[in-house]
Design a protein around this motif. Sequence first.
Motif, PDB file in Angstrom:
ATOM      1  N   LEU A 259       0.836  -1.202   0.000  1.00 52.90           N
ATOM      2  CA  LEU A 259       0.000   0.000   0.000  1.00 52.90           C
ATOM      3  C   LEU A 259       0.874   1.256   0.000  1.00 52.90           C
TER       4      LEU A 259
ATOM      5  N   ASP B 110      -3.738   1.141  -3.377  1.00 50.02           N
ATOM      6  CA  ASP B 110      -3.288  -0.239  -3.551  1.00 50.02           C
ATOM      7  C   ASP B 110      -2.335  -0.292  -4.734  1.00 50.02           C
TER       8      ASP B 110
ATOM      9  N   SER C  79      -5.099  -6.572  -7.544  1.00 48.73           N
ATOM     10  CA  SER C  79      -5.334  -6.189  -6.170  1.00 48.73           C
ATOM     11  C   SER C  79      -5.910  -7.359  -5.378  1.00 48.73           C
TER      12      SER C  79
END
Length: 325
Positions: free
Chosen positions: A173, A195, A200
């Motif tokens: 992150l 992200d 993801s």
Amino acid sequence: GHFGSRGGATWVLASSLHLAAGAAWAGAVLALADASIRRGTPRLGRDDLGSLLRAFRGPAAALVTVVVVTGVLLAGDVLGSVDAALLTLYGRVLLVKIGLVALALLLALRTTRALRSTEATGSSRRIGLEAAVGVVVLALAGTLASGQPALQPELVSSGPPPSQIIDRHVSDLQETLMVRPNRPGASIAFVDVLDTRRPSVGPVLGVSVVVATGAPVEATRVDDARWAANLTLPRSGELPVRVLVRRRGVDTVVSTYAWVVARSAGSRPTVVSAAPIGGLLRAAAVTLLLLAALLWWIALQRRRLHWHGEPARSAEPSRQRGAQP
């Protein structure tokens, strides 16, 4: 006096040396002024005054050295910052005292230079003025001994400057932390979470913010990447702020930020500088001590060479006279 309560043995020793040297210097100059200016008898003649002043140069230089070095050292424990020196009564009195000491040193230097050319002509007036300045300096020293040192927290900044924004890569992150208005009391923390993993692992489900040892505060989503949490900052200075990011199917990502909170809005604005100067003054005192030791060593070496060379010079005419027929 009560100065012993401010510190340990170093403070007591430095204060004692400072007061004793200052009183001895002022007292000696006052005695010289009394002997050279008063109209009664005995009164020092020009030659007598010149001899006394020459004899006093060495002790006076030693006393001044002690006064200056210990004064700078002690100032590091009673002056918090430049603003504290300028905006408080204690600081202003201390600045006046320093200015008067500088004036006395200039008068003493002028008298010393006069001894080399005019044999103390006009020195009586300068000595009298120097003695008067010394008495005022001692009076100001007594005032400072009973005063409150210029160490008010609102005039001395503690630690690094306030944080503005912190951006960090944590796990997969990218986080950005901002706190507004960033003063003790109620504030809002804004946390941007992006992200960086592709594909993801899933969307962010929640963000919590913890200030110091307080309870976690649940943030609310502002837009796709930004979260906001209402916080209460307990004090100014550096505080640990933890950000917890929760996502489905993976462990919570925890990151800790060393966030610096600004002083309260009621604090005095900075005039010149609120940075602490105690360390700088103590370092300056050590530097002055080393420099003074070097100068004294050079002076003693020159005097020793002078003493050793004097008999040789005095014997030279005798040898010349003995060689004549």
